[in-house]
Motif scaffolding. Structure first.
Motif, PDB file in Angstrom:
ATOM      1  N   ILE A 182      -2.332   2.131  -4.813  1.00  0.00           N
ATOM      2  CA  ILE A 182      -1.601   3.640  -4.521  1.00  0.00           C
ATOM      3  C   ILE A 182      -2.753   4.279  -4.353  1.00  0.00           C
ATOM      4  CG2 ILE A 182      -0.668   5.587  -5.330  1.00  0.00           C
ATOM      5  CD1 ILE A 182       1.068   3.705  -7.292  1.00  0.00           C
ATOM      6  N   PHE A 183      -2.950   5.015  -2.997  1.00  0.00           N
ATOM      7  CA  PHE A 183      -4.008   5.898  -2.692  1.00  0.00           C
ATOM      8  C   PHE A 183      -3.401   7.509  -3.059  1.00  0.00           C
ATOM      9  CE2 PHE A 183      -5.107   2.289  -0.224  1.00  0.00           C
ATOM     10  CZ  PHE A 183      -6.579   2.227  -0.193  1.00  0.00           C
ATOM     11  N   LEU A 184      -4.047   8.111  -3.810  1.00  0.00           N
ATOM     12  CA  LEU A 184      -3.476   9.300  -4.370  1.00  0.00           C
ATOM     13  C   LEU A 184      -4.121  10.702  -3.819  1.00  0.00           C
ATOM     14  CD1 LEU A 184      -1.468  11.028  -5.935  1.00  0.00           C
ATOM     15  CD2 LEU A 184      -3.129  10.887  -7.835  1.00  0.00           C
ATOM     16  N   ILE A 185      -3.396  11.505  -3.235  1.00  0.00           N
ATOM     17  CA  ILE A 185      -3.968  12.699  -2.785  1.00  0.00           C
ATOM     18  C   ILE A 185      -3.401  13.653  -3.834  1.00  0.00           C
ATOM     19  CG2 ILE A 185      -4.318  14.557  -0.947  1.00  0.00           C
ATOM     20  CD1 ILE A 185      -3.591  12.166   1.123  1.00  0.00           C
ATOM     21  N   GLY A 186      -4.330  14.322  -4.604  1.00  0.00           N
ATOM     22  CA  GLY A 186      -3.564  15.173  -5.606  1.00  0.00           C
ATOM     23  C   GLY A 186      -3.217  16.863  -5.225  1.00  0.00           C
ATOM     24  N   GLY A 187      -2.869  17.385  -5.839  1.00  0.00           N
ATOM     25  CA  GLY A 187      -2.413  18.865  -5.613  1.00  0.00           C
ATOM     26  C   GLY A 187      -3.824  19.675  -5.114  1.00  0.00           C
ATOM     27  N   ALA A 188      -3.244  20.886  -4.834  1.00  0.00           N
ATOM     28  CA  ALA A 188      -4.479  21.932  -4.280  1.00  0.00           C
ATOM     29  C   ALA A 188      -5.539  22.362  -5.100  1.00  0.00           C
ATOM     30  CB  ALA A 188      -3.574  23.177  -4.096  1.00  0.00           C
ATOM     31  N   PHE A 189      -5.323  22.000  -6.551  1.00  0.00           N
ATOM     32  CA  PHE A 189      -6.232  22.196  -7.484  1.00  0.00           C
ATOM     33  C   PHE A 189      -6.940  21.226  -8.071  1.00  0.00           C
ATOM     34  CE2 PHE A 189      -3.613  26.237  -7.713  1.00  0.00           C
ATOM     35  CZ  PHE A 189      -4.749  27.034  -7.312  1.00  0.00           C
ATOM     36  N   GLY A 190      -6.433  19.807  -7.500  1.00  0.00           N
ATOM     37  CA  GLY A 190      -7.003  18.618  -8.151  1.00  0.00           C
ATOM     38  C   GLY A 190      -6.087  17.943  -9.178  1.00  0.00           C
ATOM     39  N   ILE A 211       0.930  -1.186   0.070  1.00  0.00           N
ATOM     40  CA  ILE A 211       0.131   0.024  -0.058  1.00  0.00           C
ATOM     41  C   ILE A 211       0.814   1.209   0.089  1.00  0.00           C
ATOM     42  CG2 ILE A 211      -1.774   1.330   1.313  1.00  0.00           C
ATOM     43  CD1 ILE A 211      -3.141  -1.406   2.060  1.00  0.00           C
ATOM     44  N   GLN A 212       0.727   2.159  -1.000  1.00  0.00           N
ATOM     45  CA  GLN A 212       1.551   3.177  -1.185  1.00  0.00           C
ATOM     46  C   GLN A 212       0.573   4.486  -0.871  1.00  0.00           C
ATOM     47  OE1 GLN A 212       3.262   4.811  -4.827  1.00  0.00           O
ATOM     48  NE2 GLN A 212       5.208   4.488  -3.763  1.00  0.00           N
ATOM     49  N   PHE A 213       0.856   5.314  -0.030  1.00  0.00           N
ATOM     50  CA  PHE A 213      -0.135   6.589   0.154  1.00  0.00           C
ATOM     51  C   PHE A 213       0.955   7.673  -0.588  1.00  0.00           C
ATOM     52  CE2 PHE A 213      -0.523   4.291   4.152  1.00  0.00           C
ATOM     53  CZ  PHE A 213      -2.016   3.987   4.030  1.00  0.00           C
ATOM     54  N   CYS A 214       0.174   8.333  -1.579  1.00  0.00           N
ATOM     55  CA  CYS A 214       0.912   9.436  -2.348  1.00  0.00           C
ATOM     56  C   CYS A 214       0.160  10.609  -2.099  1.00  0.00           C
ATOM     57  CB  CYS A 214       1.014   8.778  -3.932  1.00  0.00           C
ATOM     58  SG  CYS A 214       1.803   9.833  -4.905  1.00  0.00           S
ATOM     59  N   SER A 215       1.094  11.516  -1.984  1.00  0.00           N
ATOM     60  CA  SER A 215       0.866  13.031  -1.856  1.00  0.00           C
ATOM     61  C   SER A 215       1.571  14.147  -2.518  1.00  0.00           C
ATOM     62  CB  SER A 215       0.289  13.261  -0.302  1.00  0.00           C
ATOM     63  OG  SER A 215      -0.246  14.522  -0.136  1.00  0.00           O
ATOM     64  N   ILE A 216       0.816  14.814  -2.905  1.00  0.00           N
ATOM     65  CA  ILE A 216       1.673  16.184  -3.628  1.00  0.00           C
ATOM     66  C   ILE A 216       1.694  17.092  -2.625  1.00  0.00           C
ATOM     67  CG2 ILE A 216       1.764  18.029  -5.209  1.00  0.00           C
ATOM     68  CD1 ILE A 216       0.407  15.825  -7.142  1.00  0.00           C
ATOM     69  N   GLY A 217       2.941  17.912  -2.279  1.00  0.00           N
ATOM     70  CA  GLY A 217       3.044  18.598  -1.338  1.00  0.00           C
ATOM     71  C   GLY A 217       4.326  18.548  -0.445  1.00  0.00           C
ATOM     72  N   LYS A 218       4.448  19.410   0.548  1.00  0.00           N
ATOM     73  CA  LYS A 218       5.433  19.476   1.427  1.00  0.00           C
ATOM     74  C   LYS A 218       5.379  18.483   2.483  1.00  0.00           C
ATOM     75  CE  LYS A 218       3.242  22.894   4.188  1.00  0.00           C
ATOM     76  NZ  LYS A 218       2.995  24.285   4.291  1.00  0.00           N
ATOM     77  N   ALA A 219       6.479  17.975   3.232  1.00  0.00           N
ATOM     78  CA  ALA A 219       6.482  17.050   4.386  1.00  0.00           C
ATOM     79  C   ALA A 219       5.204  17.085   5.291  1.00  0.00           C
ATOM     80  CB  ALA A 219       7.819  17.067   5.265  1.00  0.00           C
ATOM     81  N   HIS A 220       4.899  16.143   6.062  1.00  0.00           N
ATOM     82  CA  HIS A 220       3.908  16.047   7.059  1.00  0.00           C
ATOM     83  C   HIS A 220       4.253  17.098   8.063  1.00  0.00           C
ATOM     84  CE1 HIS A 220       3.026  12.142   5.336  1.00  0.00           C
ATOM     85  NE2 HIS A 220       3.957  11.320   5.911  1.00  0.00           N
ATOM     86  N   TRP A 267       4.804   6.002   2.375  1.00  0.00           N
ATOM     87  CA  TRP A 267       4.571   7.277   1.772  1.00  0.00           C
ATOM     88  C   TRP A 267       5.277   7.795   0.841  1.00  0.00           C
ATOM     89  CZ3 TRP A 267       0.121  10.478   2.705  1.00  0.00           C
ATOM     90  CH2 TRP A 267      -0.647   9.892   3.513  1.00  0.00           C
ATOM     91  N   LEU A 268       4.828   8.229  -0.087  1.00  0.00           N
ATOM     92  CA  LEU A 268       5.711   8.961  -1.492  1.00  0.00           C
ATOM     93  C   LEU A 268       5.221  10.477  -1.284  1.00  0.00           C
ATOM     94  CD1 LEU A 268       7.502   9.225  -3.841  1.00  0.00           C
ATOM     95  CD2 LEU A 268       5.557   8.257  -5.124  1.00  0.00           C
TER      96      LEU A 268
END
Length: 157
Positions: free
Chosen positions: A101-109, A3-12, A35-36
């Motif tokens: 992969i669970f993807l959290i996109g950027g601020a605008f999707g 399971i990979q959690f993926c997010s665009i953005g800065k560190a936690h 996490w990626l």
């Protein structure tokens, strides 16, 4: 299965970091989890929304293999209960899925190319949350799903 959690953005951020790390460690008792964190493109503030989404899309797609099962988190997605999420994860494991992969996109999707690549678009809520909180909620819900799969006492109906 991984399971990979993926997010665009800065560190936690500090306010959620301990919780994210704790739930990710717990998920690792069931599935290998990591996490990626993909950096926001350079000079993002100077880019138009479409340009930013295009750069983020290219970054995301280069980290996804053809056999990966992509779950896009989006407020317009399908809502799942915790038991339904558990069933989804168990179904993927039974199907010998190599990686979810669970993807959290950027601020605008995300751009349409990412939406089309995703096999599931999932909404955590009708509410919109800050990305940092979404990371924490996501890690906790995947952990909760793992305990439901194993019929452990964490989840109460």
């Amino acid at each position: 299965m991984k399971i990979q959690f993926c997010s665009i953005g800065k560190a936690h951020e500090a306010m959620v970091k301990a919780g994210i790390e704790d739930f990710t460690k717990r998920v690792n008792n069931y599935f290998k989890a990591e996490w990626l964190l993909l950096p926001v493109p350079k000079q993002a503030a100077a880019l138009s929304e479409p340009e930013l989404k295009k750069k983020e899309t290219a970054l995301v797609l280069e980290h996804i293999d053809k056999d990966d099962f992509l779950v896009l988190l989006d407020e317009r997605g399908q809502m799942l209960s915790s038991p339904e999420l558990a069933q989804f994860i168990q179904t993927r494991a039974n199907a010998s899925t190599r990686k979810i992969i669970f993807l959290i996109g950027g601020a605008f999707g995300v751009e349409e190319a990412v939406r089309q690549r995703a096999q599931l678009t999932w909404s955590l809520s009708k509410l919109v949350f800050p990305h940092q909180l979404v990371r924490l909620i996501l890690a906790e819900q995947v952990y909760r799903a793992c305990t439901i799969i194993r019929n452990e006492k964490y989840h109460h109906v």
